[in-house]
Design a protein around this motif. Structure first.
Motif, PDB file in Angstrom:
ATOM      1  N   SER A   1     -55.184  50.332  77.701  1.00 49.34           N
ATOM      2  CA  SER A   1     -54.024  50.336  78.582  1.00 49.34           C
ATOM      3  C   SER A   1     -52.761  50.239  77.739  1.00 49.34           C
ATOM      4  O   SER A   1     -52.826  49.871  76.559  1.00 49.34           O
ATOM      5  CB  SER A   1     -54.090  49.176  79.579  1.00 49.34           C
ATOM      6  OG  SER A   1     -54.102  47.932  78.912  1.00 49.34           O
ATOM      7  N   ARG A   2     -51.629  50.539  78.344  1.00 48.26           N
ATOM      8  CA  ARG A   2     -50.381  50.481  77.604  1.00 48.26           C
ATOM      9  C   ARG A   2     -49.290  49.898  78.494  1.00 48.26           C
ATOM     10  O   ARG A   2     -49.331  50.043  79.718  1.00 48.26           O
ATOM     11  CB  ARG A   2     -49.968  51.860  77.088  1.00 48.26           C
ATOM     12  CG  ARG A   2     -49.630  52.882  78.154  1.00 48.26           C
ATOM     13  CD  ARG A   2     -49.463  54.281  77.542  1.00 48.26           C
ATOM     14  NE  ARG A   2     -48.340  54.315  76.586  1.00 48.26           N
ATOM     15  CZ  ARG A   2     -48.215  55.261  75.649  1.00 48.26           C
ATOM     16  NH1 ARG A   2     -49.136  56.208  75.527  1.00 48.26           N
ATOM     17  NH2 ARG A   2     -47.167  55.239  74.848  1.00 48.26           N
ATOM     18  N   ASP A   3     -48.344  49.252  77.836  1.00 47.34           N
ATOM     19  CA  ASP A   3     -47.165  48.704  78.501  1.00 47.34           C
ATOM     20  C   ASP A   3     -45.957  49.241  77.739  1.00 47.34           C
ATOM     21  O   ASP A   3     -45.606  48.722  76.681  1.00 47.34           O
ATOM     22  CB  ASP A   3     -47.213  47.177  78.480  1.00 47.34           C
ATOM     23  CG  ASP A   3     -46.071  46.537  79.260  1.00 47.34           C
ATOM     24  OD1 ASP A   3     -44.990  47.148  79.355  1.00 47.34           O
ATOM     25  OD2 ASP A   3     -46.251  45.409  79.752  1.00 47.34           O
ATOM     26  N   ASN A   4     -45.353  50.271  78.285  1.00 51.70           N
ATOM     27  CA  ASN A   4     -44.255  50.922  77.563  1.00 51.70           C
ATOM     28  C   ASN A   4     -43.040  50.008  77.420  1.00 51.70           C
ATOM     29  O   ASN A   4     -42.316  50.083  76.430  1.00 51.70           O
ATOM     30  CB  ASN A   4     -43.858  52.211  78.263  1.00 51.70           C
ATOM     31  CG  ASN A   4     -44.911  53.296  78.096  1.00 51.70           C
ATOM     32  OD1 ASN A   4     -45.722  53.251  77.170  1.00 51.70           O
ATOM     33  ND2 ASN A   4     -44.913  54.258  79.004  1.00 51.70           N
ATOM     34  N   ALA A   5     -42.818  49.161  78.397  1.00 47.11           N
ATOM     35  CA  ALA A   5     -41.670  48.261  78.327  1.00 47.11           C
ATOM     36  C   ALA A   5     -41.800  47.275  77.166  1.00 47.11           C
ATOM     37  O   ALA A   5     -40.812  46.924  76.521  1.00 47.11           O
ATOM     38  CB  ALA A   5     -41.504  47.510  79.639  1.00 47.11           C
ATOM     39  N   LYS A   6     -43.025  46.855  76.907  1.00 46.65           N
ATOM     40  CA  LYS A   6     -43.274  45.899  75.814  1.00 46.65           C
ATOM     41  C   LYS A   6     -43.651  46.599  74.520  1.00 46.65           C
ATOM     42  O   LYS A   6     -43.836  45.947  73.497  1.00 46.65           O
ATOM     43  CB  LYS A   6     -44.374  44.925  76.216  1.00 46.65           C
ATOM     44  CG  LYS A   6     -44.005  44.018  77.367  1.00 46.65           C
ATOM     45  CD  LYS A   6     -45.140  43.048  77.667  1.00 46.65           C
ATOM     46  CE  LYS A   6     -44.754  42.090  78.800  1.00 46.65           C
ATOM     47  NZ  LYS A   6     -45.868  41.154  79.115  1.00 46.65           N
ATOM     48  N   LYS A   7     -43.811  47.926  74.573  1.00 45.06           N
ATOM     49  CA  LYS A   7     -44.237  48.702  73.389  1.00 45.06           C
ATOM     50  C   LYS A   7     -45.575  48.187  72.876  1.00 45.06           C
ATOM     51  O   LYS A   7     -45.754  47.986  71.666  1.00 45.06           O
ATOM     52  CB  LYS A   7     -43.165  48.673  72.306  1.00 45.06           C
ATOM     53  CG  LYS A   7     -41.825  49.268  72.741  1.00 45.06           C
ATOM     54  CD  LYS A   7     -40.816  49.262  71.620  1.00 45.06           C
ATOM     55  CE  LYS A   7     -39.484  49.850  72.087  1.00 45.06           C
ATOM     56  NZ  LYS A   7     -38.470  49.865  71.002  1.00 45.06           N
ATOM     57  N   MET A   8     -46.498  48.004  73.791  1.00 40.46           N
ATOM     58  CA  MET A   8     -47.803  47.459  73.450  1.00 40.46           C
ATOM     59  C   MET A   8     -48.913  48.345  74.016  1.00 40.46           C
ATOM     60  O   MET A   8     -48.761  48.976  75.070  1.00 40.46           O
ATOM     61  CB  MET A   8     -47.965  46.053  74.044  1.00 40.46           C
ATOM     62  CG  MET A   8     -46.990  45.020  73.538  1.00 40.46           C
ATOM     63  SD  MET A   8     -47.307  44.513  71.834  1.00 40.46           S
ATOM     64  CE  MET A   8     -48.905  43.692  72.027  1.00 40.46           C
ATOM     65  N   VAL A   9     -50.028  48.344  73.319  1.00 39.33           N
ATOM     66  CA  VAL A   9     -51.242  48.944  73.830  1.00 39.33           C
ATOM     67  C   VAL A   9     -52.366  47.936  73.649  1.00 39.33           C
ATOM     68  O   VAL A   9     -52.354  47.162  72.696  1.00 39.33           O
ATOM     69  CB  VAL A   9     -51.547  50.285  73.137  1.00 39.33           C
ATOM     70  CG1 VAL A   9     -51.848  50.093  71.662  1.00 39.33           C
ATOM     71  CG2 VAL A   9     -52.680  51.017  73.830  1.00 39.33           C
ATOM     72  N   TYR A  10     -53.293  47.943  74.578  1.00 37.53           N
ATOM     73  CA  TYR A  10     -54.357  46.943  74.579  1.00 37.53           C
ATOM     74  C   TYR A  10     -55.716  47.627  74.636  1.00 37.53           C
ATOM     75  O   TYR A  10     -55.864  48.745  75.142  1.00 37.53           O
ATOM     76  CB  TYR A  10     -54.210  46.018  75.794  1.00 37.53           C
ATOM     77  CG  TYR A  10     -52.857  45.360  75.893  1.00 37.53           C
ATOM     78  CD1 TYR A  10     -51.859  45.887  76.715  1.00 37.53           C
ATOM     79  CD2 TYR A  10     -52.562  44.216  75.154  1.00 37.53           C
ATOM     80  CE1 TYR A  10     -50.611  45.292  76.797  1.00 37.53           C
ATOM     81  CE2 TYR A  10     -51.315  43.619  75.240  1.00 37.53           C
ATOM     82  CZ  TYR A  10     -50.347  44.164  76.064  1.00 37.53           C
ATOM     83  OH  TYR A  10     -49.110  43.569  76.141  1.00 37.53           O
ATOM     84  N   LEU A  11     -56.706  46.917  74.115  1.00 38.36           N
ATOM     85  CA  LEU A  11     -58.085  47.358  74.255  1.00 38.36           C
ATOM     86  C   LEU A  11     -58.884  46.165  74.755  1.00 38.36           C
ATOM     87  O   LEU A  11     -59.114  45.218  74.010  1.00 38.36           O
ATOM     88  CB  LEU A  11     -58.654  47.867  72.929  1.00 38.36           C
ATOM     89  CG  LEU A  11     -60.048  48.471  73.020  1.00 38.36           C
ATOM     90  CD1 LEU A  11     -60.021  49.775  73.822  1.00 38.36           C
ATOM     91  CD2 LEU A  11     -60.622  48.718  71.625  1.00 38.36           C
ATOM     92  N   GLN A  12     -59.264  46.218  76.024  1.00 35.21           N
ATOM     93  CA  GLN A  12     -60.114  45.185  76.603  1.00 35.21           C
ATOM     94  C   GLN A  12     -61.559  45.584  76.362  1.00 35.21           C
ATOM     95  O   GLN A  12     -61.985  46.667  76.779  1.00 35.21           O
ATOM     96  CB  GLN A  12     -59.838  45.051  78.099  1.00 35.21           C
ATOM     97  CG  GLN A  12     -60.722  44.036  78.794  1.00 35.21           C
ATOM     98  CD  GLN A  12     -60.463  42.613  78.343  1.00 35.21           C
ATOM     99  OE1 GLN A  12     -59.322  42.202  78.171  1.00 35.21           O
ATOM    100  NE2 GLN A  12     -61.536  41.855  78.133  1.00 35.21           N
ATOM    101  N   MET A  13     -62.289  44.705  75.703  1.00 35.33           N
ATOM    102  CA  MET A  13     -63.671  44.989  75.341  1.00 35.33           C
ATOM    103  C   MET A  13     -64.582  43.990  76.025  1.00 35.33           C
ATOM    104  O   MET A  13     -64.462  42.775  75.794  1.00 35.33           O
ATOM    105  CB  MET A  13     -63.844  44.914  73.814  1.00 35.33           C
ATOM    106  CG  MET A  13     -62.885  45.819  73.060  1.00 35.33           C
ATOM    107  SD  MET A  13     -63.162  45.808  71.267  1.00 35.33           S
ATOM    108  CE  MET A  13     -62.673  44.121  70.884  1.00 35.33           C
ATOM    109  N   ASN A  14     -65.465  44.490  76.851  1.00 36.10           N
ATOM    110  CA  ASN A  14     -66.418  43.647  77.578  1.00 36.10           C
ATOM    111  C   ASN A  14     -67.840  44.008  77.170  1.00 36.10           C
ATOM    112  O   ASN A  14     -68.080  45.076  76.601  1.00 36.10           O
ATOM    113  CB  ASN A  14     -66.243  43.828  79.083  1.00 36.10           C
ATOM    114  CG  ASN A  14     -64.864  43.428  79.570  1.00 36.10           C
ATOM    115  OD1 ASN A  14     -64.239  42.507  79.032  1.00 36.10           O
ATOM    116  ND2 ASN A  14     -64.373  44.113  80.595  1.00 36.10           N
ATOM    117  N   SER A  15     -68.752  43.127  77.499  1.00 32.40           N
ATOM    118  CA  SER A  15     -70.179  43.355  77.199  1.00 32.40           C
ATOM    119  C   SER A  15     -70.366  43.794  75.756  1.00 32.40           C
ATOM    120  O   SER A  15     -71.063  44.786  75.475  1.00 32.40           O
ATOM    121  CB  SER A  15     -70.752  44.403  78.165  1.00 32.40           C
ATOM    122  OG  SER A  15     -70.591  44.004  79.502  1.00 32.40           O
TER     123      SER A  15
END
Length: 117
Positions: free
Chosen positions: A70-84
């Motif tokens: 996912s990405r948050d353009n306002a915060k200039k961040m991208v995330y990777l949520q890793m489950n299992s």
């Protein structure tokens, strides 16, 4: 020059979850295609997930249904949520920003994720 910095790696047990974060500098973050790659010991670097400027995502088959980018353009961040998480997810995870204008790639230095009991 765009700087890319990953955070959030560490040790997690099999079946657990972890979220990686990536901060990218630059005033036109919204125009970057953002990707996560990983490189396990003795293996080539491989694409894990990518997210377009419009939010369209794609994933490696090995992580589909378990990982979410996912990405948050306002915060200039991208995330990777890793489950299992599985032991085979153990790798150094890299964030990459690709300019939508110049097509230049900017890489972070990586963050180590270890999945082990």
């Amino acid at each position: 020059q765009v700087q890319v910095v990953e955070s959030g790696g560490g040790l997690v047990q099999p079946g657990g979850s972890m979220r990686l974060a990536c901060a990218a500098s630059g005033s036109i973050f919204s125009s970057y295609v953002m990707s996560w790659y990983r490189q396990a010991p003795g293996k080539e670097r491989e694409l894990v997930a990518a997210i377009s400027t419009g939010g369209r995502t794609n994933y490696a088959d090995s992580v589909k249904g378990r990982f979410t980018i996912s990405r948050d353009n306002a915060k200039k961040m991208v995330y990777l949520q890793m489950n299992s998480l599985k032991p085979e997810d153990t790798a150094v995870y890299y964030c990459k920003a690709t300019s939508g204008y110049s097509k230049d790639d900017y890489w972070g230095e990586g963050t180590l994720v270890t999945v082990s009991s």
